[in-house]
Design a protein around this motif. Structure first.
Motif, mmCIF file in Angstrom:
data_model
loop_
_atom_site.group_PDB
_atom_site.id
_atom_site.type_symbol
_atom_site.label_atom_id
_atom_site.label_comp_id
_atom_site.label_asym_id
_atom_site.label_seq_id
_atom_site.Cartn_x
_atom_site.Cartn_y
_atom_site.Cartn_z
ATOM 1 N N GLY A 229 14.573 -7.205 0.879
ATOM 2 C CA GLY A 229 15.379 -6.665 -0.208
ATOM 3 C C GLY A 229 16.587 -5.889 0.278
ATOM 4 O O GLY A 229 16.700 -5.515 1.455
ATOM 5 N N ARG A 230 17.495 -5.648 -0.665
ATOM 6 C CA ARG A 230 18.661 -4.793 -0.411
ATOM 7 C C ARG A 230 18.632 -3.656 -1.448
ATOM 8 O O ARG A 230 19.399 -3.653 -2.408
ATOM 9 N N PRO A 231 17.736 -2.681 -1.251
ATOM 10 C CA PRO A 231 17.574 -1.609 -2.239
ATOM 11 C C PRO A 231 18.745 -0.628 -2.200
ATOM 12 O O PRO A 231 19.502 -0.554 -1.233
ATOM 13 N N ASP A 232 18.838 0.140 -3.273
ATOM 14 C CA ASP A 232 19.899 1.151 -3.363
ATOM 15 C C ASP A 232 19.401 2.537 -3.001
ATOM 16 O O ASP A 232 20.210 3.395 -2.632
ATOM 17 N N ALA A 233 18.095 2.756 -3.139
ATOM 18 C CA ALA A 233 17.575 4.082 -2.825
ATOM 19 C C ALA A 233 16.100 3.993 -2.470
ATOM 20 O O ALA A 233 15.400 3.049 -2.846
ATOM 21 N N MET A 234 15.670 4.999 -1.742
ATOM 22 C CA MET A 234 14.262 5.165 -1.394
ATOM 23 C C MET A 234 13.724 6.320 -2.247
ATOM 24 O O MET A 234 14.278 7.428 -2.243
ATOM 25 N N HIS A 235 12.663 6.072 -2.978
ATOM 26 C CA HIS A 235 12.084 7.096 -3.846
ATOM 27 C C HIS A 235 10.670 7.394 -3.357
ATOM 28 O O HIS A 235 9.854 6.487 -3.181
ATOM 29 N N VAL A 236 10.366 8.703 -3.153
ATOM 30 C CA VAL A 236 9.064 9.055 -2.600
ATOM 31 C C VAL A 236 8.706 10.480 -3.036
ATOM 32 O O VAL A 236 9.575 11.311 -3.323
ATOM 33 N N TRP A 237 7.400 10.735 -3.087
ATOM 34 C CA TRP A 237 6.892 12.073 -3.389
ATOM 35 C C TRP A 237 6.390 12.711 -2.083
ATOM 36 O O TRP A 237 5.609 12.103 -1.342
ATOM 37 N N ILE A 238 6.837 13.967 -1.818
ATOM 38 C CA ILE A 238 6.502 14.688 -0.585
ATOM 39 C C ILE A 238 6.015 16.106 -0.941
ATOM 40 O O ILE A 238 6.637 16.806 -1.762
ATOM 41 N N ASP B 135 3.189 10.313 -0.975
ATOM 42 C CA ASP B 135 2.584 9.476 -2.029
ATOM 43 C C ASP B 135 3.671 8.646 -2.726
ATOM 44 O O ASP B 135 4.833 9.063 -2.837
ATOM 45 N N ASP B 136 3.254 7.500 -3.176
ATOM 46 C CA ASP B 136 4.036 6.599 -4.055
ATOM 47 C C ASP B 136 5.476 6.391 -3.573
ATOM 48 O O ASP B 136 6.448 6.825 -4.198
ATOM 49 N N LEU B 137 5.590 5.672 -2.462
ATOM 50 C CA LEU B 137 6.893 5.252 -1.954
ATOM 51 C C LEU B 137 7.368 4.032 -2.746
ATOM 52 O O LEU B 137 6.621 3.067 -2.925
ATOM 53 N N GLU B 138 8.600 4.089 -3.201
ATOM 54 C CA GLU B 138 9.153 2.979 -3.992
ATOM 55 C C GLU B 138 10.621 2.790 -3.637
ATOM 56 O O GLU B 138 11.352 3.767 -3.405
ATOM 57 N N ASN C 191 0.828 -1.206 0.000
ATOM 58 C CA ASN C 191 0.000 0.000 0.000
ATOM 59 C C ASN C 191 0.864 1.259 0.000
ATOM 60 O O ASN C 191 0.573 2.249 0.685
ATOM 61 N N SER C 192 1.938 1.230 -0.803
ATOM 62 C CA SER C 192 2.868 2.360 -0.817
ATOM 63 C C SER C 192 2.325 3.551 -1.599
ATOM 64 O O SER C 192 2.923 4.627 -1.578
ATOM 65 N N GLY C 193 1.186 3.381 -2.266
ATOM 66 C CA GLY C 193 0.529 4.503 -2.921
ATOM 67 C C GLY C 193 -0.579 5.095 -2.082
ATOM 68 O O GLY C 193 -1.249 6.047 -2.503
ATOM 69 N N PHE C 194 -0.818 4.505 -0.896
ATOM 70 C CA PHE C 194 -1.791 5.004 0.082
ATOM 71 C C PHE C 194 -3.207 5.090 -0.505
ATOM 72 O O PHE C 194 -3.941 6.049 -0.250
ATOM 73 N N GLU C 195 -3.579 4.064 -1.274
ATOM 74 C CA GLU C 195 -4.907 4.026 -1.878
ATOM 75 C C GLU C 195 -5.912 3.284 -1.003
ATOM 76 O O GLU C 195 -7.121 3.481 -1.135
ATOM 77 N N GLU C 196 -5.454 2.412 -0.106
ATOM 78 C CA GLU C 196 -6.331 1.608 0.739
ATOM 79 C C GLU C 196 -6.314 2.164 2.176
ATOM 80 O O GLU C 196 -5.246 2.317 2.782
ATOM 81 N N TRP C 197 -7.516 2.439 2.735
ATOM 82 C CA TRP C 197 -7.628 3.031 4.066
ATOM 83 C C TRP C 197 -8.634 2.247 4.905
ATOM 84 O O TRP C 197 -9.476 1.522 4.367
ATOM 85 N N GLU C 198 -8.540 2.440 6.238
ATOM 86 C CA GLU C 198 -9.460 1.796 7.161
ATOM 87 C C GLU C 198 -9.708 2.702 8.370
ATOM 88 O O GLU C 198 -8.876 3.548 8.716
ATOM 89 N N ASN C 199 -10.846 2.533 8.980
ATOM 90 C CA ASN C 199 -11.202 3.292 10.175
ATOM 91 C C ASN C 199 -10.554 2.667 11.403
ATOM 92 O O ASN C 199 -10.532 1.439 11.557
ATOM 93 N N VAL C 200 -10.019 3.517 12.294
ATOM 94 C CA VAL C 200 -9.425 3.053 13.556
ATOM 95 C C VAL C 200 -9.906 3.980 14.674
ATOM 96 O O VAL C 200 -10.308 5.121 14.432
ATOM 97 N N SER C 201 -9.834 3.497 15.890
ATOM 98 C CA SER C 201 -10.252 4.334 17.021
ATOM 99 C C SER C 201 -9.556 3.868 18.287
ATOM 100 O O SER C 201 -9.129 2.716 18.403
#
Length: 676
Positions: A134-143, A237-240, A25-35
């Motif tokens: 995984g052993r990624p080389d970079a974190m890519h994200v929109w802020i 948005d869109d963490l990769e 859910n790295s695009g944050f499209e799925e949500w749920e209610n919490v309390s």
């Protein structure tokens, strides 16, 4: 917060419920209610906020500071993003917005107290951790970050990769840490902007080669805990995670040849040697596979990213052209006896080597070098027989060519006949069976030497009456027939087709009829394999015979006519007790005798059986003439026997013949015998 167990579409930023190389859910499209108590809110599935935190101050400070945003990053295929924001708690204390894949602990009134306030991986609750291998080389994200703070106005994002066990961020309870840090990607100076920012944050790896077990990802509206202003917020948005899969360096023979964005290199002046090649990748977990094609002299380097097993697409290919070396032919040597037959007359097989050559162009060549005719003082040195571009089908190689025979190179021989013969027609059939090669070679020299030469290259097989014949596989053989034949009539059954002439016999007779009293045989010019015959010699042959022939694993055939069966035998020392065979009497003449308990039959001989009571009077008709072997005698090859009537009365003791007995039925050796 619940883990995402719905079936997600495979995309570059989402890899399904296991999520070992990307965050779910790295695009944050799925949500749920919490309390929690009276506090309600929403969280992205797979992520956590204050509402799902832990610690003694959760009831006081654990209010909602996260909401679903309908503003995705530019160019996104989605429609949502996550918005975290700052607010005051307990009067003047600021709590920055906090979003994590782990769990938020709230246990200290001092905001920057890392012993009480931190994010951590709660390994015993899958809702509060993120498995990651995984052993990624970079974190890519929109802020998209906005802040009115004047002192330390920076947002923060980081990913901590660690091994199995407890880990927290920031570090503050060192004695509780059981996991090892693998790598960190962190940016603590995100500046305020009213625009989306595309961030690529490289990972820094610790020493060692451990793979992580968890990813602890955190976003905060301020780098410093407790700092911030009313209205500070961060859209995410869109963490990769990026896995590099390109070359970073390439040298050959210690000379650097790598160029950015270049995928083909020309080293056609250099001979290939893997020891001289050195290369590295820009991917921390990438692998470089090397494949060299000897046909094209091209080395292919395939760089596969650490996440290649997930989608089998993250790879880059490079090629290097090396000097094309002249391919050398592959020469295989085979050894077998070589049998040479000239106009039907064969000589003793001689052990010889033959070559089957796979040429550089993939064609096949057959070579019989230093070929000789005859042996001893009468030997004729012919030369080298070489057939090129053989037809190949499976394990069979054939050729029908007119060639020039070249001079051989055997030491001590200077005069070779082959070069003087001109055009020589040669026909070849060769068969490969594992490590063995057999060959039939027909050489037509009828126009030059008045000779038709047949050459057989095959394993040797000795056939005589003293050795059982056991052929388990059909094959070409060079047969040495060393069986003893007597002067006069002999029975014979051979595993290959031949003629009386080739055996040195005067004639052969085949069993063709039986009328109840006479066995009829007729002369034949050819003798089929595995078939019994009568064979006549004017004089007993004194030398062996040689044959190049194919032998199949077949049993001797029965020739049954009326009550009589004529059968070949491939067993040494077969008992003839109760069977009929041709034998020699004391006066030197042959007769058909009933075998006794001690009589034996050799391999490749034949015998008769009679369906019914034994008799002592039958005749044999050979081409219309009844011969002196016409009487079937009931002698038992010198073995004495007792004679009984049907009632059990003994009428003779230790008899050697039935001559003189009255007509009637008798019991001899447990069998009925009719005397007429």
């Amino acid at each position: 917060m619940k883990k995402l167990f719905t079936l997600l579409c495979v995309c570059i930023t989402c890899t399904g419920m296991q999520a070992q190389y990307q965050i779910q859910n790295s695009g944050f499209e799925e949500w749920e209610n919490v309390s929690y108590n009276t506090y309600n809110g929403v969280e992205p599935i797979g992520w956590n906020s204050f509402l799902t935190g832990t610690g003694s101050l959760k009831g006081t400070a654990g209010r909602n500071q996260l909401e679903e945003s309908n503003e995705p990053r530019p160019g996104s295929a989605g429609t949502k993003s996550a918005k975290l924001f700052a607010r005051k708690v307990l009067g003047s204390i600021f709590a920055q917005g906090n979003l994590t894949t782990g769990c938020i602990n709230m246990a200290s009134m001092t905001a920057n107290d890392a012993k009480g306030n931190y994010n951590y991986t709660k390994t015993d609750d899958d809702n509060l951790n993120q498995k990651f291998t995984g052993r990624p080389d970079a974190m890519h994200v929109w802020i998209k970050y906005y802040s009115t703070t004047t002192a330390n106005p920076y947002g923060k994002v980081n990913t901590i990769l660690h091994t199995a066990g407890y880990y927290q961020d920031p570090m503050g309870n060192e004695s509780n840490i059981t996991a090892r840090l693998v790598a960190t990607a962190e940016k603590t100076d995100i500046t305020s902007s009213n625009e989306w920012q595309e961030l690529t944050i490289p990972f820094t790896y610790e020493a060692g080669t451990d793979r992580p077990a968890y990813a602890l990802v955190s976003f905060a509206t301020n780098t410093t805990p407790g700092k911030g202003s009313e209205g500070d917020y961060m859209l995410v948005d869109d963490l990769e995670y990026i896995y590099n899969s390109e070359l970073n360096s390439l040298t050959y023979n210690n000379i650097p040849i790598y160029e950015s964005n270049k995928t083909h290199y020309d080293l056609s002046d250099e001979a290939y040697s893997i020891e001289k090649l050195s290369c590295t990748s820009n991917g921390i977990g990438a692998v470089i596979e090397k494949s060299y094609n000897e046909e094209t002299s091209i080395l292919t380097l395939t760089v596969k990213g650490d996440d290649w097993s997930e989608d089998n697409k993250n790879e880059h290919t490079y090629t290097i052209q090396f000097k094309k070396e002249a391919k050398q032919p592959t020469i295989e040597n085979f050894s077998n006896p070589l049998l040479v037959s000239i106009n039907g007359e064969a000589t003793d097989p001689q052990d010889t080597d033959i070559q089957l050559i796979t040429e550089a162009d993939g064609t096949f060549t057959f070579a019989l070098n230093n070929f000789m005719l005859g042996s001893g003082e009468d030997v004729i040195a012919v030369g080298n027989i070489r057939l090129t571009h053989l037809e190949n089908s499976g394990n069979t190689y054939t050729a029908e060519q007119t060639i020039q025979i070249e001079a051989g190179d055997q030491e001590g021989i200077s005069d070779w006949l082959g070069p003087m013969l001109g055009d020589v027609p040669v026909k070849l059939t060769a068969t490969r069976n594992g490590d063995n090669l057999t060959a039939d070679i027909d050489i037509d020299m009828s126009s030059t030497l008045s000779q038709v030469i047949k050459v057989t290259f095959a394993p040797g097989l000795v056939i005589n009456e003293a050795q059982t014949l056991d052929i388990t596989e059909e094959s070409l053989y060079n047969v040495t027939l060393s069986r003893t034949f007597n002067k006069g009539w002999n029975t014979v059954c051979l595993p290959f087709a031949t003629t009386p002439e080739q055996l040195g016999a005067t004639q052969a007779q085949a069993f063709t009829a039986f009328n109840g009293t006479v066995l009829t045989f007729e002369k034949t010019e050819s003798m089929a394999a595995h078939t019994p015959y009568l064979l006549y010699f004017e004089n007993a042959p004194s030398s062996e015979r040689y044959f190049g022939c194919t032998i199949a694993p077949t049993s001797p055939k029965n020739v049954t006519l009326g009550q009589v069966t004529f059968t070949g035998n491939y067993t040494a020392d077969m008992s003839m007790n109760g069977l009929y065979g041709v034998a020699e009497k004391a006066d030197g003449t042959q007769c058909v005798m009933l075998g006794g308990a001690n009589s034996k039959l050799g391999c490749t001989c034949a015998y008769f059986t009679l369906d019914g009571a034994q008799v002592n009077f039958l005749r044999i008709n050979l081409d219309g003439t009844e011969t002196d072997i016409a009487d079937i005698k009931t002698e038992q090859a010198g073995t004495a026997f007792d004679v009984f009537t049907l009632s059990g009365t003994k009428v003779r003791s230790q008899a050697t013949t039935t001559d003189g007995l009255r007509k009637g039925i008798y019991i001899i050796n447990g069998k009925k015998l009719i005397v007429k």
